[in-house]
Write an enzyme that holds these catalytic residues in place. Structure first.
Site, PDB file in Angstrom:
ATOM      1  N   HIS A 116       0.817  -1.212   0.000  1.00  0.00           N
ATOM      2  CA  HIS A 116       0.000   0.000   0.000  1.00  0.00           C
ATOM      3  C   HIS A 116       0.849   1.260   0.000  1.00  0.00           C
ATOM      4  O   HIS A 116       0.515   2.255  -0.623  1.00  0.00           O
ATOM      5  CB  HIS A 116      -0.929  -0.013   1.211  1.00  0.00           C
ATOM      6  CG  HIS A 116      -1.980  -1.061   1.073  1.00  0.00           C
ATOM      7  ND1 HIS A 116      -2.753  -1.494   2.103  1.00  0.00           N
ATOM      8  CD2 HIS A 116      -2.347  -1.779  -0.008  1.00  0.00           C
ATOM      9  CE1 HIS A 116      -3.571  -2.428   1.667  1.00  0.00           C
ATOM     10  NE2 HIS A 116      -3.338  -2.622   0.389  1.00  0.00           N
TER      11      HIS A 116
ATOM     12  N   CYS B 146       6.683  -5.345 -23.492  1.00  0.00           N
ATOM     13  CA  CYS B 146       6.180  -4.498 -22.405  1.00  0.00           C
ATOM     14  C   CYS B 146       6.795  -4.849 -21.055  1.00  0.00           C
ATOM     15  O   CYS B 146       6.327  -4.390 -20.025  1.00  0.00           O
ATOM     16  CB  CYS B 146       4.660  -4.542 -22.336  1.00  0.00           C
ATOM     17  SG  CYS B 146       3.994  -6.175 -22.090  1.00  0.00           S
TER      18      CYS B 146
HETATM   19  C1  PEP Z   1       6.135  -9.264 -17.944  1.00  0.00           C
HETATM   20  O1  PEP Z   1       6.059 -10.392 -17.458  1.00  0.00           O
HETATM   21  O2  PEP Z   1       7.134  -8.845 -18.548  1.00  0.00           O
HETATM   22  C2  PEP Z   1       4.998  -8.337 -17.816  1.00  0.00           C
HETATM   23  C3  PEP Z   1       4.963  -7.215 -18.503  1.00  0.00           C
HETATM   24  O3  PEP Z   1       4.029  -8.665 -16.934  1.00  0.00           O
HETATM   25  P1  PEP Z   1       4.177  -8.514 -15.353  1.00  0.00           P
HETATM   26  O4  PEP Z   1       5.452  -7.780 -15.096  1.00  0.00           O
HETATM   27  O5  PEP Z   1       2.968  -7.782 -14.906  1.00  0.00           O
HETATM   28  O6  PEP Z   1       4.206  -9.937 -14.909  1.00  0.00           O
END
Ligand code: PEP
Ligand code: MG
Length: 758
Positions: free
Chosen positions: A372, A685
């Site tokens: 949090h 990402c």
């Molecule tokens: C990843 O695994 O690279 C991703 C973008 O998802 P998270 O970091 O939320 O697991």
């Protein structure tokens, strides 16, 4: 109930006698000997012993009734060794009818403990530190009752006073101060990015409990009631004053749920019971706090840990009121102007206690990305590190500290040259930000004219204003689980629709990729009390749960379809392992679309469905996958943790394997090649997309869409704008064939030679 009253009366009598002994004359050792005799008698035990923690994490037998007297100051156990060591290590009590057959039992012939079969022991705690262990033993296989454990814990509270007084062991002994002056570098995980430079403030309210045994329990109840009421109104005032209140966003919900905890009946009742047992109000609060901390040490579920840490925070606050503190304004008067706050855990409201203007960074020994305090710190833009083991033991108040919330490191007492370099890079960063603001509207186009799309990752409404500030092309990853994790209960379809609607409203014409719930593993929800899994990273999580519990997934899809009425909806599924899973998920999207249509609802103009590439098995199903997916998003955090079998959250492994290595590059090159041939968009990402050098490698491998933390966008834009792609692409193919463990430095050299901004 009658029994309980008798229990309290017994406990109160025992405490009074104990207090008299402690106040009486004689040396500390003599008083300790009297105490163990008294406890053994009162609790009808053949043995009562006290072990004290000495320098070097060694538990030494300091006093005993029932074991051989010659063992005193001779018997020593390492922390974690034997049952006593186990109690100290985990800071939790043990009750064993058959102690000798417990796997941790360590036989010490010099103590003469052969005849004693049962054992009950509790840690002696003060301010969260284990000072020693108090144990009773019996010849018979005795099943100690809950109430007896309570009594022993209460006695341990009083004993903590004697041990902490330094009369038994000099308190300086417990620190090895010679190491304290050396610089230290500690790894951590990044909970909120950014750099911070300042002086260490140890978040310990430093409350000294002067009296543990109550003269008059009724008077203690009255003090407790008054302090609780005072705490409630001070909290209301604090939340009212919070400068960022009412801006909308999950941090407000976090604070509201924290405020509700302050009314928690169970917690307050446990404190009242400890007062009934004969403790003063503040000792009672601390006893319940000790119990909470012991539970925290055992619980892995991040949601429960977060609740427990809220209770820990509230206990500190209540102690503060009981001892006459005043919480009216932010802490700061006696503190330095540049605070690097160190704490084991920190509650969301505790952060607000500090003057925002002076707070440079926060470092926690515990804490997870959904802590949090991290959510609130994000709203305030304060860098936060978590899981920084050993920070409190290594740091001294006033030490200079550098918090690197980019690479996840804390540097204490840095050498002058290191500090200067750090300060310089902070200044350079500030200059760059100013420059970036000017370049925000310049398109991310390479020198040879290739457009690279730069998106940002988000998970909370507080992140969204950064879309305009960073000039990103859209949101490439909206982690829908984040808002779910900070709530107390599962949001229904209407609440989800509102939430996604707000996201779409705030992003305007720019695209948003919603990722469906990625829970399970280390991302726990209170309403997903799954099984305790041996290997949660490879467990029942993400789309696996979604397909096994389709109602939840369908509700989320329903809300997304409603929220996106009249515009494009992009939705993607996490942890797809087999193409058939994506097809089943697509079927659910279609079912929901058809349902909305049959109800006459407004539909999204188009729906694009994508898969996250996080599980290596999917790499070998690419042709099939490319035939059924509208786009792919590489979750490099998970993908490379599985490719290298290297836990992404383990700081020890943090830089051990590098995606910028032959296997990493070959993977990326062939993925980009195949997707391009099939005409399917691929984005990256994971965190690497936001690191300029890694981003350089990605575009060199043929990737054209990167999604990253918003503050990384300007730097990556500068990288993109300074690169000439064709020679870079050739280099990446060459490096993919190399034999190096990592090609990072070779790529860095290449970038430097060509003036590429990294
Ligand atoms: C990843 O695994 O690279 C991703 C973008 O998802 P998270 O970091 O939320 O697991
Ligand atoms: Mg992932």
């Amino acid at each position: 109930m009658t029994q309980q009253v008798l229990g309290w009366a017994g406990s109160r009598r025992l405490l009074r006698v104990l207090r008299d002994i402690m106040k009486g004359g004689g040396t500390a050792q003599e008083r300790l000997d009297q105490v163990v005799r008294l406890i053994a008698q009162d609790m009808v035990a053949e043995v009562c012993s006290v072990y004290v923690m000495r320098a070097g994490e060694v538990l030494e037998l300091f006093g005993t009734e029932g074991l051989k007297p010659e063992a005193v100051h001779t018997t020593r156990l390492r922390n974690g060794e034997g049952l006593v060591g186990n109690i100290a290590l985990h800071a939790r009590p043990l009750r064993l009818a058959d102690a000798q057959n417990h796997p941790d039992f360590a036989y010490r012939p010099e103590t003469g403990e052969d005849p004693f079969q049962s054992l009950m022991g509790v840690p002696i705690l003060r301010d969260g530190r284990v000072l020693g262990v108090l144990v009773i033993q019996n010849v018979t296989q005795r099943n100690y009752a809950e109430e007896e454990l309570e009594t022993l814990e209460t006695v341990a509270m009083v004993l903590a006073e004697l041990v902490a007084s330094g009369e038994l062991v000099s308190t300086e002994e417990s620190h090895s101060d010679t190491a304290a002056l050396l610089p230290v570098r500690l790894p951590a995980i990044v909970l909120n990015e950014g750099l911070g430079l300042g002086r260490v403030v140890l978040h310990e309210r430093g409350i000294v409990i002067r009296q543990t045994v109550a003269e008059d329990p009724e008077a203690e109840h009255i003090r407790l009631r008054a302090a609780v009421a005072e705490m409630h109104s001070a909290l209301d005032e604090l939340m009212r004053q919070a400068s960022f209140a009412s801006t909308g966003g999950e941090h407000e919900e976090v604070l509201a749920s924290y405020r509700m905890f302050a009314e928690d009946r169970g917690w307050l009742n446990r404190i009242r019971e400890a007062v009934n047992g004969g403790l003063t109000a503040e000792a009672a609060v601390q006893k319940v706090q000790n119990d909470t901390r012991a539970r925290m040490a055992e619980v892995r579920d991040p949601y429960i840990r977060e609740r427990l840490s809220d209770l820990d925070d509230l206990a500190n606050r209540l102690l503060h009121h009981l001892t006459g503190g005043n919480d009216s304004g932010p802490l700061g008067d006696q503190l330095p102007d540049d605070i690097v706050l160190l704490a084991r855990t920190l509650g969301p409201a505790e952060l607000l206690d500090y003057d925002r203007e002076r707070l440079r960074a926060v470092v926690l020994e515990e804490g997870s990305p959904t802590a949090h305090v991290a959510v609130v710190a994000r709203a305030l833009d304060i860098p936060v590190l978590g899981r920084c083991r050993g920070a409190l033991a290594e740091a001294r108040a006033g030490d200079e500290a550098l918090v690197d919330g980019d690479t996840g490191q804390l540097l204490l007492r840095p050498a002058e040259s290191v500090r200067d370099t750090f300060a310089e890079s902070m200044a350079a960063r500030a200059r760059r930000s100013a420059l970036y603001a000017e370049t925000r509207d310049l398109p991310p186009v390479t020198r040879d004219g290739t457009r690279i799309n730069l998106f940002m990752n988000a998970g909370l409404l507080v992140d969204l204003p950064q879309l305009a500030e960073s000039g990103a092309d859209g949101i490439g990853l909206y982690r829908t689980e984040v808002p779910f994790m900070v709530r107390r209960e599962f949001p229904d379809v209407a609440a989800q629709t509102r939430l996604y609607g707000r996201v779409l409203e705030q992003t305007g014409d720019k695209p948003v990729v919603f990722r469906t719930l990625d829970v399970g593993g280390d991302k726990a929800l209170p309403y997903w009390r799954g099984n305790d899994e041996e290997n949660p990273a490879m467990g029942w999580r993400a789309l696996r749960i979604g397909l096994d519990r389709p109602v939840i997934l369908r509700q989320q899809l329903r809300a997304l379809i409603r929220a996106a009425a009249g515009r494009e909806l992009r939705v993607m599924f996490p942890m797809v392992t087999a193409v058939a899973e994506l097809e089943r998920a697509r079927d659910l999207v279609e079912l929901e679309r058809a349902r909305a249509q049959s109800l006459g609802e407004d539909l999204p103009s188009t729906i694009r469905v994508g898969a996250m590439m996080e599980v290596p098995a999917l790499l070998w199903q690419l042709p099939q996958l490319l035939a059924v997916t509208d786009f792919i998003a590489v979750g490099s955090n998970d993908l490379f943790q599985y490719v290298f079998a290297s836990d992404r959250g383990n700081p020890r492994l943090a830089r051990r394997y590098d995606p910028l290595s032959p296997p990493g590059l070959r993977l990326l090159l062939s993925l980009a090649d195949e997707a391009r041939k099939a005409g399917v968009d691929v984005s990256v990402c994971g965190e690497m997309a936001g690191q300029p050098l890694d981003a350089l490698a990605l575009i060199g491998c043929g990737l054209r869409n990167l999604s990253m933390a918003p503050r990384a966008v300007p730097a990556v834009r500068a990288t993109v704008r300074s690169v000439d792609l064709p020679p870079l692409a050739r280099l990446m193919r060459e490096l993919a064939e190399a034999r190096d463990h990592s090609v990072r430095e070779r790529l860095r050299g290449y970038a430097r030679d060509r003036g590429i901004a990294i």
